[in-house]
Design a protein around this motif. Structure first.
Motif, PDB file in Angstrom:
ATOM      1  N   THR A 186       0.626  -1.068  -0.241  1.00 23.88           N
ATOM      2  CA  THR A 186      -0.035   0.078  -0.413  1.00 23.88           C
ATOM      3  C   THR A 186       0.848   1.148   0.071  1.00 23.88           C
ATOM      4  OG1 THR A 186      -1.739  -1.265   0.902  1.00 23.88           O
ATOM      5  CG2 THR A 186      -2.204   1.142   0.839  1.00 23.88           C
ATOM      6  N   ASP A 187       1.545   1.177   0.838  1.00 24.39           N
ATOM      7  CA  ASP A 187       2.680   2.460   0.651  1.00 24.39           C
ATOM      8  C   ASP A 187       3.913   2.754  -0.456  1.00 24.39           C
ATOM      9  OD1 ASP A 187       1.825   3.001   3.407  1.00 24.39           O
ATOM     10  OD2 ASP A 187       3.529   2.198   4.620  1.00 24.39           O
ATOM     11  N   PHE A 188       4.073   1.472  -0.892  1.00 28.65           N
ATOM     12  CA  PHE A 188       4.787   1.621  -2.549  1.00 28.65           C
ATOM     13  C   PHE A 188       3.669   2.665  -3.736  1.00 28.65           C
ATOM     14  CE2 PHE A 188       5.213   0.052  -7.054  1.00 28.65           C
ATOM     15  CZ  PHE A 188       6.901   0.690  -6.993  1.00 28.65           C
ATOM     16  N   VAL A 189       2.288   2.290  -3.725  1.00 21.43           N
ATOM     17  CA  VAL A 189       1.624   2.801  -4.545  1.00 21.43           C
ATOM     18  C   VAL A 189       1.324   3.855  -3.922  1.00 21.43           C
ATOM     19  CG1 VAL A 189      -0.308   3.104  -5.592  1.00 21.43           C
ATOM     20  CG2 VAL A 189       0.410   0.522  -5.307  1.00 21.43           C
ATOM     21  N   LYS A 190       0.918   3.895  -2.876  1.00 19.51           N
ATOM     22  CA  LYS A 190       0.351   5.578  -1.125  1.00 19.51           C
ATOM     23  C   LYS A 190       1.055   6.706  -2.403  1.00 19.51           C
ATOM     24  CE  LYS A 190      -0.939   6.967   2.331  1.00 19.51           C
ATOM     25  NZ  LYS A 190      -1.394   6.673   4.262  1.00 19.51           N
ATOM     26  N   HIS A 191       2.611   6.545  -2.188  1.00 19.00           N
ATOM     27  CA  HIS A 191       3.367   7.700  -2.413  1.00 19.00           C
ATOM     28  C   HIS A 191       3.664   7.734  -3.802  1.00 19.00           C
ATOM     29  CE1 HIS A 191       3.815   8.142   2.080  1.00 19.00           C
ATOM     30  NE2 HIS A 191       4.066   6.959   2.573  1.00 19.00           N
ATOM     31  N   ARG A 192       3.131   7.758  -4.556  1.00 22.79           N
ATOM     32  CA  ARG A 192       3.694   7.574  -6.300  1.00 22.79           C
ATOM     33  C   ARG A 192       3.210   8.907  -6.522  1.00 22.79           C
ATOM     34  NH1 ARG A 192       7.996   5.633  -6.500  1.00 22.79           N
ATOM     35  NH2 ARG A 192       8.130   4.645  -4.279  1.00 22.79           N
ATOM     36  N   PRO A 193       3.068   9.092  -7.496  1.00 21.88           N
ATOM     37  CA  PRO A 193       3.687  10.477  -7.970  1.00 21.88           C
ATOM     38  C   PRO A 193       1.606  10.308  -8.481  1.00 21.88           C
ATOM     39  CG  PRO A 193       5.254  10.068  -9.292  1.00 21.88           C
ATOM     40  CD  PRO A 193       4.814   8.873  -8.840  1.00 21.88           C
ATOM     41  N   THR A 194       0.860  11.773  -8.526  1.00 22.61           N
ATOM     42  CA  THR A 194      -0.475  11.634  -8.892  1.00 22.61           C
ATOM     43  C   THR A 194      -0.638  11.260 -10.306  1.00 22.61           C
ATOM     44  OG1 THR A 194      -1.020  13.456  -7.439  1.00 22.61           O
ATOM     45  CG2 THR A 194      -2.447  12.900  -9.426  1.00 22.61           C
ATOM     46  N   LYS A 195       0.367  10.882 -11.554  1.00 28.47           N
ATOM     47  CA  LYS A 195       0.081  10.944 -12.831  1.00 28.47           C
ATOM     48  C   LYS A 195       0.009   9.719 -12.670  1.00 28.47           C
ATOM     49  CE  LYS A 195       0.523  14.364 -16.051  1.00 28.47           C
ATOM     50  NZ  LYS A 195      -0.328  14.132 -16.719  1.00 28.47           N
ATOM     51  N   LEU A 196       1.122   8.116 -11.798  1.00 25.07           N
ATOM     52  CA  LEU A 196       0.931   7.112 -12.452  1.00 25.07           C
ATOM     53  C   LEU A 196      -0.288   6.505 -11.400  1.00 25.07           C
ATOM     54  CD1 LEU A 196       2.010   4.532 -12.313  1.00 25.07           C
ATOM     55  CD2 LEU A 196       3.173   4.146 -10.181  1.00 25.07           C
ATOM     56  N   LYS A 197      -1.138   7.433 -10.718  1.00 27.31           N
ATOM     57  CA  LYS A 197      -2.458   7.055  -9.639  1.00 27.31           C
ATOM     58  C   LYS A 197      -3.187   7.032 -11.031  1.00 27.31           C
ATOM     59  CE  LYS A 197      -1.109   8.114  -5.248  1.00 27.31           C
ATOM     60  NZ  LYS A 197      -0.772   9.164  -3.879  1.00 27.31           N
ATOM     61  N   ASN A 198      -3.364   8.043 -11.968  1.00 27.59           N
ATOM     62  CA  ASN A 198      -4.203   8.387 -12.403  1.00 27.59           C
ATOM     63  C   ASN A 198      -4.069   7.411 -13.815  1.00 27.59           C
ATOM     64  OD1 ASN A 198      -5.602  10.047 -10.866  1.00 27.59           O
ATOM     65  ND2 ASN A 198      -4.502  12.101 -12.367  1.00 27.59           N
ATOM     66  N   LEU A 199      -3.110   6.894 -13.665  1.00 24.30           N
ATOM     67  CA  LEU A 199      -3.239   5.640 -14.914  1.00 24.30           C
ATOM     68  C   LEU A 199      -3.485   4.350 -14.110  1.00 24.30           C
ATOM     69  CD1 LEU A 199      -1.698   4.269 -17.738  1.00 24.30           C
ATOM     70  CD2 LEU A 199       0.528   3.753 -16.327  1.00 24.30           C
ATOM     71  N   LEU A 200      -3.509   4.191 -12.842  1.00 25.03           N
ATOM     72  CA  LEU A 200      -4.221   2.799 -12.528  1.00 25.03           C
ATOM     73  C   LEU A 200      -5.936   2.877 -12.800  1.00 25.03           C
ATOM     74  CD1 LEU A 200      -2.070   2.664  -9.212  1.00 25.03           C
ATOM     75  CD2 LEU A 200      -1.979   1.031 -11.575  1.00 25.03           C
ATOM     76  N   ARG A 201      -5.593   4.281 -12.166  1.00 23.65           N
ATOM     77  CA  ARG A 201      -7.101   4.365 -12.479  1.00 23.65           C
ATOM     78  C   ARG A 201      -8.138   4.546 -13.475  1.00 23.65           C
ATOM     79  NH1 ARG A 201      -6.542   8.776  -8.628  1.00 23.65           N
ATOM     80  NH2 ARG A 201      -7.860   8.005  -6.641  1.00 23.65           N
ATOM     81  N   LEU A 202      -7.080   5.096 -14.697  1.00 26.08           N
ATOM     82  CA  LEU A 202      -7.826   4.559 -15.957  1.00 26.08           C
ATOM     83  C   LEU A 202      -7.433   3.082 -16.165  1.00 26.08           C
ATOM     84  CD1 LEU A 202      -5.777   7.664 -17.665  1.00 26.08           C
ATOM     85  CD2 LEU A 202      -8.058   7.100 -18.042  1.00 26.08           C
ATOM     86  N   VAL A 203      -6.711   1.812 -15.616  1.00 25.07           N
ATOM     87  CA  VAL A 203      -6.278   0.660 -16.709  1.00 25.07           C
ATOM     88  C   VAL A 203      -8.081  -0.050 -15.781  1.00 25.07           C
ATOM     89  CG1 VAL A 203      -5.692  -1.432 -15.727  1.00 25.07           C
ATOM     90  CG2 VAL A 203      -3.807   0.819 -17.056  1.00 25.07           C
ATOM     91  N   LYS A 204      -7.568   0.547 -14.150  1.00 29.16           N
ATOM     92  CA  LYS A 204      -9.289  -0.213 -14.367  1.00 29.16           C
ATOM     93  C   LYS A 204     -10.478   0.294 -15.037  1.00 29.16           C
ATOM     94  CE  LYS A 204      -8.228   1.140  -9.492  1.00 29.16           C
ATOM     95  NZ  LYS A 204      -8.527   1.254  -7.914  1.00 29.16           N
ATOM     96  N   HIS A 205     -10.828   1.414 -15.174  1.00 36.97           N
ATOM     97  CA  HIS A 205     -12.218   2.037 -15.640  1.00 36.97           C
ATOM     98  C   HIS A 205     -12.207   1.203 -16.970  1.00 36.97           C
ATOM     99  CE1 HIS A 205     -14.768   4.297 -17.645  1.00 36.97           C
ATOM    100  NE2 HIS A 205     -14.427   4.224 -18.382  1.00 36.97           N
ATOM    101  N   TRP A 206     -11.092   0.550 -17.685  1.00 33.28           N
ATOM    102  CA  TRP A 206     -10.832   0.562 -19.058  1.00 33.28           C
ATOM    103  C   TRP A 206     -11.564  -1.200 -18.823  1.00 33.28           C
ATOM    104  CZ3 TRP A 206      -8.200  -4.277 -20.142  1.00 33.28           C
ATOM    105  CH2 TRP A 206      -8.686  -4.285 -21.730  1.00 33.28           C
ATOM    106  N   TYR A 207     -10.826  -1.736 -17.901  1.00 29.00           N
ATOM    107  CA  TYR A 207     -10.676  -3.294 -17.771  1.00 29.00           C
ATOM    108  C   TYR A 207     -12.665  -3.370 -17.705  1.00 29.00           C
ATOM    109  CZ  TYR A 207     -11.401  -7.936 -15.043  1.00 29.00           C
ATOM    110  OH  TYR A 207     -12.304  -8.872 -15.574  1.00 29.00           O
ATOM    111  N   LEU A 208     -13.323  -2.374 -16.435  1.00 28.47           N
ATOM    112  CA  LEU A 208     -14.347  -2.337 -15.714  1.00 28.47           C
ATOM    113  C   LEU A 208     -15.537  -2.242 -16.769  1.00 28.47           C
ATOM    114  CD1 LEU A 208     -14.397  -0.994 -12.179  1.00 28.47           C
ATOM    115  CD2 LEU A 208     -14.781  -3.807 -12.708  1.00 28.47           C
TER     116      LEU A 208
END
Length: 385
Positions: free
Chosen positions: A196-218
């Motif tokens: 959790t800490d590894f992802v939590k402290h990543r840049p916002t750009k990376l977190k938004n990329l993860l959101r896009l991937v999850k949205h695309w998958y769903l």
């Protein structure tokens, strides 16, 4: 939520805007979810549990972490599922965690219903979900949120201790993990804080990329056809995302047929064995990615589910009352299979079950498998008058 096509039509320069408009949870939604999470966390931290007969010590909560997408900062809008990992003082090793895991789940489950703040919040249901590892699933219907909020509570051994920046687990942690000799993945919650800490402290750009991937998958994951069969009922056809928890399938069955008992879902493997589907896992976990037929069995206390394997008719699930005679259960099999009870021979762990003995005497456990064979005519006997 935007249509999937809108994501594909969005140029790269506008992806940040797409995330902000369609995927980011609103500030109001986050505040409502935080209220639910804090109430459950407060319960966990305040409820020190005395369990001398099981653990020989007081059970203290060392730390609670939110290990879901909210905790990592990658949650999608209106996501109403939370996972809390609870590090406990009674676990001093991976082996102790495996030994006392079920006992701790039972302790927490009992105390949940006594908390007035949780009842006032809208506590609906609490059950132990089988998975890797087993977890306590709490469903809450807050008055401020239209969706049911699902909080999954996982007790864990704090193998890593307090974390510091750039922390690297010492080799001894992995050595003790290997020596525990348990099912793969069962101790993964012990490392969830690191993940959790590894992802939590990543840049916002990376977190938004993860959101896009999850949205695309769903939006694009291909649903599969699941045929739910149950004796005495017509088949129920459902379209299911193979990656969603099996409890979602049970919820669909519940809405369709209104069952009040414990739903047990199972499927037959190519080998002929029948496997129970865990609510906490998904069909993908069982490597199911195409149309499948599953069996639904509804049980009521004190009934358990057992599997009966017949050489010619495969393996089927049945509800068994441990207080019944073997002969009574054979009558159930006669109704289902058409094989007269005096021609049936049931075996469990190499032992032939005797008609006038209570089933519970054989220590048959939930989801165990019995072997059914047919006696030859001269071996069949009539029951005594």
């Amino acid at each position: 939520m935007a249509l999937a096509g809108e994501l594909f039509d969005t140029p790269a320069s506008r992806l940040d805007s797409f995330v902000a408009q369609w995927l980011l949870p609103s500030r109001e939604w986050r505040a409502k979810m935080k209220k639910v999470v804090r109430t459950v966390e407060r319960f966990l931290k305040e409820e020190d549990s005395q369990a001398e007969h099981l653990l020989g010590q007081k059970v203290r909560v060392l730390k609670v972490i939110q290990a879901d997408s909210f905790g990592k900062g990658t949650a999608l809008r209106n996501a109403a599922e939370v996972e809390l990992v609870v590090f406990l003082s009674c676990f001093h090793s991976f082996r102790e965690e495996a030994k006392f895991h079920q006992a701790v789940l039972s302790l927490i489950q009992k105390k949940l219903w006594r908390r007035q703040d949780l009842l006032a919040l809208g506590l609906k249901d609490v059950y132990v979900a089988q998975g890797v590892p087993d977890a306590l699933v709490v469903t809450i219907q807050p008055s401020e949120i239209s969706e049911l909020v699902t909080v999954t509570i996982v007790p864990a051994y704090r193998a890593l201790g307090p974390l510091v920046p750039n922390f690297r687990p010492p080799p001894e942690v992995y050595e003790s993990l290997i020596k525990a000799h348990c099912y793969p993945g069962i101790f993964s919650p012990s490392f969830r804080e690191l993940q959790t800490d590894f992802v939590k402290h990543r840049p916002t750009k990376l977190k938004n990329l993860l959101r896009l991937v999850k949205h695309w998958y769903l939006q694009n994951a291909r649903d599969i056809q699941v045929t739910v069969e149950q004796g005495g009922h017509s088949d129920l056809i459902l379209w299911v995302n193979p990656y969603e928890p099996i409890r979602k399938i049970k919820e669909k069955v519940q809405r369709s047929r209104g069952y009040s008992g414990l739903q047990r879902l199972s499927f037959q493997e190519p080998s002929g064995d029948r496997k129970l589907l865990s609510s906490h896992c998904s069909l993908a976990y069982y490597e199911v990615f195409s149309s499948i037929r599953i069996c639904l069995l509804e049980t009521f206390s004190p009934e358990i589910q057992v599997f009966v394997r017949h050489p010619d008719q495969g393996t089927h699930a049945y509800a068994m009352n441990p207080n019944d005679l073997v002969l009574t259960f054979k009558g159930q099999l006669e109704d289902a299979l058409g094989l007269r009870r005096n021609l049936q021979q049931l075996e469990y762990q190499g032992q032939v079950l005797q008609d006038w003995v209570v089933l519970g005497s054989y220590d048959i456990q939930d989801s165990d498998t019995l072997i059914l064979t047919q006696k030859r005519a001269r071996e069949a006997s009539c029951p005594p008058n």
